[in-house]
Design an enzyme around this catalytic site. Structure first.
Site, PDB file in Angstrom:
ATOM      1  N   GLU A  17       0.916  -1.129  -0.093  1.00  0.00           N
ATOM      2  CA  GLU A  17       0.053  -0.136  -0.128  1.00  0.00           C
ATOM      3  C   GLU A  17       1.102   1.129   0.044  1.00  0.00           C
ATOM      4  O   GLU A  17       1.929   1.338   0.887  1.00  0.00           O
ATOM      5  CB  GLU A  17      -0.913  -0.019   1.280  1.00  0.00           C
ATOM      6  CG  GLU A  17      -1.769   1.300   1.220  1.00  0.00           C
ATOM      7  CD  GLU A  17      -2.700   1.363   2.652  1.00  0.00           C
ATOM      8  OE1 GLU A  17      -3.608   0.411   2.660  1.00  0.00           O
ATOM      9  OE2 GLU A  17      -2.351   2.275   3.398  1.00  0.00           O
ATOM     10  N   TYR A  49      -6.739   6.928  -0.606  1.00  0.00           N
ATOM     11  CA  TYR A  49      -7.318   8.162  -1.235  1.00  0.00           C
ATOM     12  C   TYR A  49      -7.676   8.914  -0.122  1.00  0.00           C
ATOM     13  O   TYR A  49      -8.232   8.599   0.833  1.00  0.00           O
ATOM     14  CB  TYR A  49      -8.610   7.550  -1.446  1.00  0.00           C
ATOM     15  CG  TYR A  49      -9.591   8.468  -2.598  1.00  0.00           C
ATOM     16  CD1 TYR A  49      -9.137   8.904  -3.857  1.00  0.00           C
ATOM     17  CD2 TYR A  49     -10.843   9.172  -2.022  1.00  0.00           C
ATOM     18  CE1 TYR A  49      -9.793   9.828  -4.595  1.00  0.00           C
ATOM     19  CE2 TYR A  49     -11.505  10.107  -2.755  1.00  0.00           C
ATOM     20  CZ  TYR A  49     -11.034  10.270  -4.274  1.00  0.00           C
ATOM     21  OH  TYR A  49     -11.815  10.978  -4.883  1.00  0.00           O
ATOM     22  N   ALA A  51      -8.774  12.897   2.021  1.00  0.00           N
ATOM     23  CA  ALA A  51     -10.137  13.583   2.071  1.00  0.00           C
ATOM     24  C   ALA A  51     -10.064  14.717   1.382  1.00  0.00           C
ATOM     25  O   ALA A  51     -11.256  15.375   0.735  1.00  0.00           O
ATOM     26  CB  ALA A  51     -10.357  14.273   3.529  1.00  0.00           C
ATOM     27  N   ALA A 128     -20.299   1.752   2.233  1.00  0.00           N
ATOM     28  CA  ALA A 128     -19.646   1.132   1.124  1.00  0.00           C
ATOM     29  C   ALA A 128     -20.237   0.149   0.316  1.00  0.00           C
ATOM     30  O   ALA A 128     -19.944  -0.024  -0.966  1.00  0.00           O
ATOM     31  CB  ALA A 128     -18.334   0.481   1.645  1.00  0.00           C
ATOM     32  N   ASP A 161     -20.772  -6.021  12.399  1.00  0.00           N
ATOM     33  CA  ASP A 161     -19.639  -5.868  11.522  1.00  0.00           C
ATOM     34  C   ASP A 161     -19.572  -6.896  10.446  1.00  0.00           C
ATOM     35  O   ASP A 161     -19.333  -6.848   9.139  1.00  0.00           O
ATOM     36  CB  ASP A 161     -18.460  -5.800  12.198  1.00  0.00           C
ATOM     37  CG  ASP A 161     -17.291  -4.924  11.337  1.00  0.00           C
ATOM     38  OD1 ASP A 161     -17.588  -4.024  10.975  1.00  0.00           O
ATOM     39  OD2 ASP A 161     -16.343  -5.581  11.396  1.00  0.00           O
ATOM     40  N   GLN A 179      -7.918  -4.093   7.833  1.00  0.00           N
ATOM     41  CA  GLN A 179      -7.330  -3.398   8.450  1.00  0.00           C
ATOM     42  C   GLN A 179      -6.058  -3.895   9.143  1.00  0.00           C
ATOM     43  O   GLN A 179      -6.146  -5.088   9.344  1.00  0.00           O
ATOM     44  CB  GLN A 179      -8.187  -2.717   9.898  1.00  0.00           C
ATOM     45  CG  GLN A 179      -8.013  -1.497  10.535  1.00  0.00           C
ATOM     46  CD  GLN A 179      -7.391  -0.367   9.602  1.00  0.00           C
ATOM     47  OE1 GLN A 179      -6.476  -0.442   9.003  1.00  0.00           O
ATOM     48  NE2 GLN A 179      -8.495   0.507   9.248  1.00  0.00           N
TER      49      GLN A 179
END
Ligand code: FAD
Length: 302
Positions: A17, A49, A51, A128, A161, A179
């Site tokens: 990443e 990405y 803000a 999402a 979740d 995560q």
């Protein structure tokens, strides 16, 4: 190959990443890391990405350059923050124009205070899952989503979740990236929960994200923003390595961080993880060291 797949060879691919660079110096550093990883042949590289408008422009520009100028397969993160549905569609178009067909669809966090109240754009999407559908409807995109071994910090419990993660997969996401986490048991329990909810969706890769810690101070900041936790014994080990001086002992912290990331990776490989995704902070060295420690258990691109 232009989509994320898990390996059938018994060896395990890795991916990394990156984040959009803030200025010219950071961009030069990012490109050094990009070129170093290119030699190591990751399955894909993802670009986060932000803000703000300018960071977003840089994400699109740099991800496009990676698609056009390297042999790497880029995955562009896209969040719903501050975007109307029309703008989200335009973003997908901008990615497609640059040859990017892999998108990680995320809701994102409120700008300013990531832990603050989430407010949907009046003409945007709430979750999402809707973004997954929107991107899929835009054409030939391969879509991934986020998953949370310790549960998302806004979710009342792990069952809630997991239910919504499974919904994102049912909506058409082909894989999830987790995560960061530091207890492999959390990843294994997430996998079990998805399998219990929907065995069919559990066939899709759940790619574990590993952050090799190189500074205790910046790790604490990342943990705060991600809602992840350090197990007490690891926190203690890192604190001892950091020492009591005004400045932490970075070399000692780094040594522990690389060792822990290597141990986690070894366990994840033995537990059949489909790929290892590394947070790099746009530096190649720490991840390269972990990969070198893992030696032949890491394969070239599938
Ligand atoms: C691998 C990875 C990469 C990331 N990259 C970025 C990035 O590039 N930029 C960025 O800003 N952030 C990024 N994030 C952070 C992410 O945007 C935040 O964690 C965000 O708060 C949640 O995003 P999500 O896509 O999981 O949201 P969602 O799946 O929409 O979930 C948000 C919350 O709502 C709940 N929920 C979901 N659907 C429903 C429903 N239908 N009804 C009720 N509740 C529901 C979920 O349980 C969760 O608590 C990343 C996270 C991960 C794991």
């Amino acid at each position: 190959m232009n989509r994320i797949r898990s390996s059938a060879s018994g060896r395990i691919p890795f991916s990394v990443e990156f984040s959009p660079p803030r200025d010219a110096a950071a961009e030069a550093r990012l490109w050094r890391a990009v070129r170093e990883f290119e030699r190591l042949n990751p399955a894909f590289v993802s670009m986060t990405y932000g803000a703000g408008g300018s960071t977003r422009d840089r994400t699109v520009r740099v991800t496009g350059q990676i698609a056009e100028e390297t042999t790497l397969l880029p995955v562009a993160h896209l969040t719903a923050v501050g975007h109307s549905i029309d703008e989200l569609r335009a973003m997908c178009g901008a990615y497609a124009d640059r040859g990017i067909s892999n998108i990680l669809a995320l809701r994102g966090d409120p700008p300013g205070d990531p832990l603050g109240e989430w407010v949907k754009h009046p003409e945007g999407v709430e979750y999402a899952e809707e973004l997954v559908r929107l991107v899929r409807d835009m054409g030939d995109f391969h879509v991934g989503v986020a998953s949370f071994p310790e549960g998302h910090y806004r979710a009342p419990d792990l069952e809630h979740d997991t239910r919504y993660l499974v919904q994102k997969l049912r909506a058409g996401a082909e894989y999830s990236i987790t995560q960061m986490f530091f207890d492999v048991e959390d990843y294994l329990r997430l996998r079990d929960r998805v399998a219990a909810h929907d065995p069919e969706q559990a066939e899709k890769p759940i790619i574990p994200e590993i952050m090799p810690i190189t500074s205790l101070r910046s790790a604490r900041r990342s943990l705060e923003l991600s809602g992840s936790h350090l197990p007490r014994a690891l926190e203690e080990r890192l604190r001892r390595a950091a020492g009591d001086g005004p400045e932490e002992d970075r070399a000692a912290v780094r040594e522990v961080g690389i060792e822990v990331a290597t141990e986690m990776a070894e366990r994840l490989i033995s537990e059949g993880a489909p790929c290892l995704h590394f947070i790099t902070l746009n530096f190649a060295r720490a991840t390269s060291e972990v990969l070198a420690n893992l030696g032949t258990s890491i394969s070239a691109r599938v």
